[in-house]
Design a protein around this motif. Structure first.
Motif, PDB file in Angstrom:
ATOM      1  N   ALA A 181       0.851  -1.198   0.000  1.00 34.01           N
ATOM      2  CA  ALA A 181       0.000   0.000   0.000  1.00 34.01           C
ATOM      3  C   ALA A 181       0.883   1.244   0.000  1.00 34.01           C
ATOM      4  O   ALA A 181       1.725   1.401   0.885  1.00 34.01           O
ATOM      5  CB  ALA A 181      -0.904   0.006   1.226  1.00 34.01           C
ATOM      6  N   PRO A 182       0.696   2.137  -0.957  1.00 32.49           N
ATOM      7  CA  PRO A 182       1.529   3.349  -0.993  1.00 32.49           C
ATOM      8  C   PRO A 182       1.162   4.369   0.086  1.00 32.49           C
ATOM      9  O   PRO A 182       1.996   5.181   0.476  1.00 32.49           O
ATOM     10  CB  PRO A 182       1.258   3.911  -2.396  1.00 32.49           C
ATOM     11  CG  PRO A 182      -0.086   3.380  -2.762  1.00 32.49           C
ATOM     12  CD  PRO A 182      -0.226   2.048  -2.104  1.00 32.49           C
ATOM     13  N   ILE A 183      -0.092   4.343   0.540  1.00 29.62           N
ATOM     14  CA  ILE A 183      -0.541   5.248   1.604  1.00 29.62           C
ATOM     15  C   ILE A 183      -1.422   4.463   2.566  1.00 29.62           C
ATOM     16  O   ILE A 183      -1.877   3.354   2.250  1.00 29.62           O
ATOM     17  CB  ILE A 183      -1.342   6.447   1.050  1.00 29.62           C
ATOM     18  CG1 ILE A 183      -2.609   5.950   0.336  1.00 29.62           C
ATOM     19  CG2 ILE A 183      -0.495   7.308   0.147  1.00 29.62           C
ATOM     20  CD1 ILE A 183      -3.548   7.066  -0.093  1.00 29.62           C
ATOM     21  N   ALA A 184      -1.658   5.040   3.731  1.00 30.54           N
ATOM     22  CA  ALA A 184      -2.601   4.443   4.672  1.00 30.54           C
ATOM     23  C   ALA A 184      -4.008   4.884   4.304  1.00 30.54           C
ATOM     24  O   ALA A 184      -4.241   6.028   3.923  1.00 30.54           O
ATOM     25  CB  ALA A 184      -2.265   4.867   6.099  1.00 30.54           C
ATOM     26  N   GLY A 185      -4.959   3.982   4.408  1.00 29.78           N
ATOM     27  CA  GLY A 185      -6.332   4.307   4.066  1.00 29.78           C
ATOM     28  C   GLY A 185      -7.164   3.049   3.929  1.00 29.78           C
ATOM     29  O   GLY A 185      -6.788   1.973   4.406  1.00 29.78           O
ATOM     30  N   ARG A 186      -8.301   3.204   3.262  1.00 24.49           N
ATOM     31  CA  ARG A 186      -9.210   2.076   3.068  1.00 24.49           C
ATOM     32  C   ARG A 186      -8.992   1.496   1.671  1.00 24.49           C
ATOM     33  O   ARG A 186      -9.121   2.191   0.665  1.00 24.49           O
ATOM     34  CB  ARG A 186     -10.661   2.509   3.244  1.00 24.49           C
ATOM     35  CG  ARG A 186     -11.670   1.403   2.996  1.00 24.49           C
ATOM     36  CD  ARG A 186     -12.997   1.714   3.648  1.00 24.49           C
ATOM     37  NE  ARG A 186     -12.868   1.722   5.101  1.00 24.49           N
ATOM     38  CZ  ARG A 186     -13.883   1.951   5.931  1.00 24.49           C
ATOM     39  NH1 ARG A 186     -15.089   2.216   5.453  1.00 24.49           N
ATOM     40  NH2 ARG A 186     -13.694   1.930   7.238  1.00 24.49           N
ATOM     41  N   ALA A 187      -8.661   0.208   1.629  1.00 29.70           N
ATOM     42  CA  ALA A 187      -8.428  -0.477   0.359  1.00 29.70           C
ATOM     43  C   ALA A 187      -9.751  -0.948  -0.221  1.00 29.70           C
ATOM     44  O   ALA A 187     -10.582  -1.526   0.479  1.00 29.70           O
ATOM     45  CB  ALA A 187      -7.491  -1.661   0.567  1.00 29.70           C
ATOM     46  N   GLY A 188      -9.930  -0.682  -1.492  1.00 32.52           N
ATOM     47  CA  GLY A 188     -11.184  -1.017  -2.146  1.00 32.52           C
ATOM     48  C   GLY A 188     -11.208  -2.430  -2.702  1.00 32.52           C
ATOM     49  O   GLY A 188     -10.397  -3.296  -2.346  1.00 32.52           O
ATOM     50  N   ARG A 189     -12.130  -2.656  -3.612  1.00 28.90           N
ATOM     51  CA  ARG A 189     -12.310  -3.970  -4.229  1.00 28.90           C
ATOM     52  C   ARG A 189     -11.119  -4.310  -5.105  1.00 28.90           C
ATOM     53  O   ARG A 189     -10.591  -3.470  -5.826  1.00 28.90           O
ATOM     54  CB  ARG A 189     -13.601  -3.972  -5.051  1.00 28.90           C
ATOM     55  CG  ARG A 189     -13.898  -5.269  -5.772  1.00 28.90           C
ATOM     56  CD  ARG A 189     -15.260  -5.186  -6.440  1.00 28.90           C
ATOM     57  NE  ARG A 189     -15.309  -4.092  -7.400  1.00 28.90           N
ATOM     58  CZ  ARG A 189     -14.974  -4.223  -8.682  1.00 28.90           C
ATOM     59  NH1 ARG A 189     -14.542  -5.396  -9.147  1.00 28.90           N
ATOM     60  NH2 ARG A 189     -15.059  -3.190  -9.502  1.00 28.90           N
ATOM     61  N   ALA A 190     -10.703  -5.567  -5.059  1.00 31.34           N
ATOM     62  CA  ALA A 190      -9.620  -6.038  -5.915  1.00 31.34           C
ATOM     63  C   ALA A 190     -10.120  -6.163  -7.350  1.00 31.34           C
ATOM     64  O   ALA A 190     -11.182  -6.727  -7.601  1.00 31.34           O
ATOM     65  CB  ALA A 190      -9.097  -7.386  -5.425  1.00 31.34           C
ATOM     66  N   LEU A 191      -9.348  -5.639  -8.298  1.00 32.24           N
ATOM     67  CA  LEU A 191      -9.738  -5.643  -9.701  1.00 32.24           C
ATOM     68  C   LEU A 191      -9.148  -6.811 -10.477  1.00 32.24           C
ATOM     69  O   LEU A 191      -9.423  -6.962 -11.674  1.00 32.24           O
ATOM     70  CB  LEU A 191      -9.329  -4.313 -10.359  1.00 32.24           C
ATOM     71  CG  LEU A 191      -9.906  -3.060  -9.690  1.00 32.24           C
ATOM     72  CD1 LEU A 191      -9.419  -1.806 -10.393  1.00 32.24           C
ATOM     73  CD2 LEU A 191     -11.432  -3.105  -9.690  1.00 32.24           C
TER      74      LEU A 191
END
Length: 408
Positions: A181-191
């Motif tokens: 992950a390049p930043i901290a946050g909420r990861a979305g759906r995998a494409l």
């Protein structure tokens, strides 16, 4: 008695009756002064209360993440597994995907072997150049031979640097096989799913990470409204200076769930006006510690930029407008109607926020404005009694209408 005599008697009796009717005083039997009182229309009034009120505007905004990072495959390979859980918060540097590293590891080993060979060649070339230098001092070889040996030494040294760079590149590509992950946050759906070939001639998008704490609220205002807000937000202690951002607050209301608990601040304003809409883009920042706000949601926001010290809240029905601007009708102590000029500063959910020629205790006409004019007399009726009378009239009309339909 003849017929002509009868006709003359009838005419005389009618004339006498008309003369008696003309001499009858107007309003006889109604009591002194009652006729004038009944001619004054009845209006409902509310009492004005001068108070300090916030300067607010209610707008519609849309939420957006403060930072958005697209996670892409930077090397070609087969996706072995997805490590993270979709829709969860991830930390910066956390592993999200694992790409098959076998080919990249082989490439790294090949580059390391090339580096070892380049280093060996450089050592041999350095020894040869040193030996030729000693022989040249003894005049046993030509200067040309010495120059050739020294050139070979420099060439092999450069080859070592190139080989080391190739090793660093191969090692870097191998690290890209572990997607983080390049930043901290909420990861979305995998494409992509396991087994997918990614990074082949393009940087395949794998997923998106959005930082939503804090979160942005994007909205817009017309240039006129923005100018009015800035003028009303002038600090009275510093004439001509706009209020600081600390005084500006933003409250958000969510659809169906009431007011949001955290207040935000105005963060950004575009320097240009959108030519398509004629509006200025604004942005506010809201804390979102519980992740209740999500990007893309539409919200109602209340922008507060200061306070009005001498303001009055009046119902919507009290305000009227003409060519000169806004005004209200006031019933003075003698029962005479007066027109008062006011200035509108927006609305709450039910009332206008007004300033102008209004004082504490003024009786402002709410209903019955169409029946009065400045300088005319009127009677004040409490607003609740007027509403009750109107309800009774409506019920009576409804009953009459129902009865006529039933009779039909």
């Amino acid at each position: 008695m003849t017929r002509s005599s009868v006709l003359r008697a009838v005419v005389f009796s009618a004339g006498a009756l008309s003369l008696v009717g003309c001499n009858q005083p107007t309003g006889q039997g109604a009591g002194p002064g009652k006729g004038a009182q009944m001619s004054a229309p009845e209006v409902s009034v509310v009492t004005a209360h001068v108070q300090s009120l916030p300067l607010t505007r209610e707008l519609v905004g849309r939420l957006a993440a403060t930072r958005t990072a697209q996670v892409r495959a930077r090397v070609a390979g087969i996706v072995l597994k997805r490590v993270y859980t979709e829709g969860t918060d991830v930390k910066q540097g956390q592993v999200l995907f694992q790409i098959d590293p076998a080919q990249l590891e082989a490439k790294l080993k090949a580059e390391e072997a090339a580096l070892a060979k380049a280093e060996a060649d450089a050592v041999n070339a350095a020894l040869t150049a040193k030996r030729y230098l000693e022989l040249r001092e003894k005049k046993t070889i030509s200067q040309q031979d010495l120059d050739t040996a020294q050139a070979a030494e420099r060439t092999t040294a450069a080859a070592v640097k190139q080989a080391r760079a190739n090793v660093d590149g191969a090692r870097l590509n191998l690290s890209y096989a572990t997607v983080r992950a390049p930043i901290a946050g909420r990861a979305g759906r995998a494409l992509v799913t396991e087994g997918a070939l990614v990074g082949q001639n393009e940087a395949t998008l794998l997923t998106t990470v959005e930082q939503i704490d804090p979160i942005y609220v994007n909205f817009s205002q017309s240039v006129q409204e923005l100018t009015e807000l800035q003028e009303m937000a002038v600090d009275s202690r510093k004439p001509g200076a706009l209020a600081s951002k600390a005084r500006t607050s933003v409250e958000v209301r969510l659809p169906g769930s009431g007011a949001y608990s955290e207040a935000g601040t105005l963060d950004f304003s575009d320097l240009a006006v959108d030519p398509g809409t004629g509006a200025v883009s604004l942005r506010a920042t809201l804390p979102n510690p519980h992740r209740a706000l999500l990007p893309g949601m539409f919200v109602t926001l209340r922008l507060t930029t200061g306070r009005l010290d001498q303001a009055v809240l009046l119902p919507q029905a009290a305000l009227a407008r003409d060519g000169r601007g806004a005004y209200v009708m006031v019933l003075n102590a003698e029962g005479k109607v007066e027109q008062r000029r006011v200035e509108s500063h927006g609305m709450t959910r039910q009332d206008w926020i007004l300033t102008g020629d209004l004082a504490e205790g003024d009786r402002v006409i709410v209903t019955g404005l169409q029946k009065v004019k400045p300088g005319a007399m009127a009677q004040a009726a409490p607003a609740d009694e007027a509403a009750s009378s109107a309800d009774k009239k409506a019920a009576k009309a409804s009953s009459a209408s129902t009865g006529s339909v039933a009779g039909t």
